[in-house]
Design an enzyme around this catalytic site. Structure first.
Site, PDB file in Angstrom:
ATOM      1  N   GLU A 277       0.828  -1.204   0.000  1.00 44.72           N
ATOM      2  CA  GLU A 277       0.000   0.000   0.000  1.00 44.72           C
ATOM      3  C   GLU A 277       0.865   1.257   0.000  1.00 44.72           C
ATOM      4  OE1 GLU A 277      -4.169  -0.606   1.773  1.00 44.72           O
ATOM      5  OE2 GLU A 277      -3.212   0.716   3.199  1.00 44.72           O
ATOM      6  N   HIS A 298       7.972 -26.921  -0.844  1.00 46.89           N
ATOM      7  CA  HIS A 298       7.351 -28.047  -1.528  1.00 46.89           C
ATOM      8  C   HIS A 298       6.130 -27.609  -2.332  1.00 46.89           C
ATOM      9  CE1 HIS A 298       9.913 -30.975   0.600  1.00 46.89           C
ATOM     10  NE2 HIS A 298       9.991 -29.954   1.436  1.00 46.89           N
ATOM     11  N   LYS A 412     -14.258   0.733  -3.770  1.00 44.45           N
ATOM     12  CA  LYS A 412     -15.302   1.175  -2.823  1.00 44.45           C
ATOM     13  C   LYS A 412     -16.369   1.982  -3.559  1.00 44.45           C
ATOM     14  CE  LYS A 412     -12.332   1.736   1.241  1.00 44.45           C
ATOM     15  NZ  LYS A 412     -11.795   2.736   2.148  1.00 44.45           N
TER      16      LYS A 412
HETATM   17  O1  PA5 Z   1      -3.315   1.544   6.141  1.00 44.34           O
HETATM   18  C1  PA5 Z   1      -4.419   1.984   5.978  1.00 44.34           C
HETATM   19  O2  PA5 Z   1      -4.674   3.189   6.119  1.00 44.34           O
HETATM   20  C2  PA5 Z   1      -5.594   1.091   5.621  1.00 44.34           C
HETATM   21  O3  PA5 Z   1      -5.214  -0.231   5.488  1.00 44.34           O
HETATM   22  C3  PA5 Z   1      -6.653   1.135   6.686  1.00 44.34           C
HETATM   23  O4  PA5 Z   1      -6.106   0.739   7.892  1.00 44.34           O
HETATM   24  C4  PA5 Z   1      -7.820   0.229   6.319  1.00 44.34           C
HETATM   25  O5  PA5 Z   1      -8.310   0.563   5.063  1.00 44.34           O
HETATM   26  C5  PA5 Z   1      -8.917   0.338   7.342  1.00 44.34           C
HETATM   27  O6  PA5 Z   1      -9.351   1.662   7.460  1.00 44.34           O
HETATM   28  P1  PA5 Z   1     -10.150   2.172   8.707  1.00 44.34           P
HETATM   29  O7  PA5 Z   1      -9.293   1.997   9.892  1.00 44.34           O
HETATM   30  O8  PA5 Z   1     -10.439   3.602   8.413  1.00 44.34           O
HETATM   31  O9  PA5 Z   1     -11.399   1.342   8.786  1.00 44.34           O
END
Ligand code: PA5
Length: 425
Positions: A277, A298, A412
């Protein structure tokens, strides 16, 4: 402190080798707050800045849960659960007698998985820790609605006492709900994104409930971040970041993180999110993948040995094993194993790791070894601090903003439109 061994990557680097001048610039940009996404670099000081009162509240909440409940249901997705799950499975793969079982839900939309968890939970007493910085993420929001209903049925007027909400200090539906209902709440600091939030209540409360000594984790994390501030090619985070970027420039576009401890599985999942990310944007980024050795030798071993040569491999090694298991002696050597009788499994595993390393390097896979002292609170803090810093440095070296995730919105948007959410287009 973590030790990085780059000797198995050396022959694959460009002639100039890892660019330590570039990683030094990235470090300056990060710490001076002059880089992209500088508003989200609070994680660098999270362990130092966590207030004693906040830690006390986390520990008191954990004590309450541990004393009255047989289970904690952690609701969250991505950065709101992977760090805690990684830490708990690494350090407490077998929960101690009397420790509540920790269930993780709200990290998907499978009706079957949710129903399986509810079945496993059975009639046990439980508490809920709902974690969402935005407070609006659909997966945890649905799971929370379902678990609130379960809590209402089980505890009636006292249901709210079993809810612990970890969310933004000022905004979001979860924050409003927590305020309106008087649930005990913890804060995800404004300047810390989900995947960098393990050293806040996001990671610490579930860890404490599982019996992890979070004060020890925080003390070690403070020490680790101080050590990692070193401006030198000796800095392990510099070595790792600079090595990955060097290899990436030579076409090694996939990084496989491996470990010989199966309990590392969810730490690898946390790592994948952290690096995927943070770096996968602007048409750039090393694809993070993971394997569990020796099991995956394996299944994935063939591909790693002889598939396309765009793989680099980073192996997390723990210097100390918690247990000793010598291979038993036998009377007749019918299974032909007497040549290793009396030798410890940990020693045999180390030999296997050396054999794999040699084979993969010979097969054209650059190898980085990340040595961590032990599977304990200190080792955990070292690993998290090291991976976080190296990730930010590596992201800055490649010219991206390591602290945003604009691409996550695309699915989303479609999903909300298809579900008919008011206002969604
Ligand atoms: O690293 C990040 O920002 C994301 O992975 C969020 O943690 C994830 O999308 C969850 O978001 P939220 O905590 O707003 O529900």
């Amino acid at each position: 402190m973590i030790q990085v061994d780059l000797s198995g990557a050396q022959r694959f680097f460009t002639q100039a080798g890892p660019d330590f001048a570039a990683v030094a610039r990235a470090h300056d940009v990060l710490t001076s707050g002059s880089g992209l996404g500088a508003d989200f670099t609070g994680w660098l000081h999270l362990p130092q800045k966590i207030k004693e009162t906040e830690l006390d509240r986390i520990l008191a909440a954990a004590d309450t849960i541990r004393s009255r409940s047989k289970a904690l249901v952690v609701i969250g997705i991505g950065g709101s659960y992977l760090g805690a799950r990684g830490a708990i499975e690494l350090l407490r793969p077998v929960l101690g007698r009397g420790d509540p079982e920790i269930f993780f839900v709200g990290n998907g939309l499978s009706a079957d998985a949710l129903s399986d968890t509810i079945e496993k939970l059975g009639g046990r007493d439980f508490d809920v820790n709902v974690i969402s910085k935005s407070g609006t993420t659909l997966e945890p929001a649905i799971a929370f609605r379902i678990f609130r209903e379960l809590l209402d049925k089980k505890y009636g007027a006292d249901a709210g006492k079993h809810i612990f909400a970890t969310t933004d200090a000022h905004r979001g539906v979860l924050k409003s709900l927590a305020d309106a209902n008087g649930w005990e709440s913890f804060v995800v600091p404004d300047d810390v994104g989900g995947r960098f939030s393990v050293f806040s209540a996001v990671g610490l409360l579930p860890m404490a409930v599982a019996g992890i000594d979070v004060r020890r984790v925080i003390t070690a994390a403070i020490r680790e971040f101080e050590a990692l501030d070193m401006r030198s090619p000796e800095n392990p985070a510099w070595q790792y970041a600079a090595a990955r970027q060097n290899l990436y420039s030579k076409g090694y576009t996939v990084e496989i993180l491996g470990c010989y401890e199966p309990s590392f599985r969810f730490m690898a999942e946390w790592w994948k999110q952290l690096y995927g990310e943070s770096e996968g944007k602007d048409n750039k980024g090393i694809l993070p993948a993971s394997v569990e050795f020796t099991a995956d030798l394996h299944s994935m071993g063939q591909y790693i040995q002889q598939g396309p040569r765009n793989l680099m491999e980073s192996i997390v090694r723990f210097t100390h094993s918690r247990h000793a298991y010598p291979v038993p002696a036998s009377d007749d050597n019918a299974d032909g194993l007497d040549y290793i009788a009396g030798r410890d499994l940990a020693e045999i595993c180390n030999v296997a790791a050396e054999a794999v390393r040699e084979a993969h390097i010979d097969g054209g896979v650059p190898n980085i070894v990340i040595n961590c002292s032990a599977r304990d609170e200190e080792g955990l803090a070292e690993l998290i601090g090291f991976f976080e810093l190296a990730c930010a440095l590596s992201g800055y070296m490649s010219g991206v903003n390591p602290f945003d995730q604009p691409g996550v919105e695309a699915y989303k948007k479609n999903m909300f439109r298809m579900l008919g959410k008011p206002g969604a287009v």
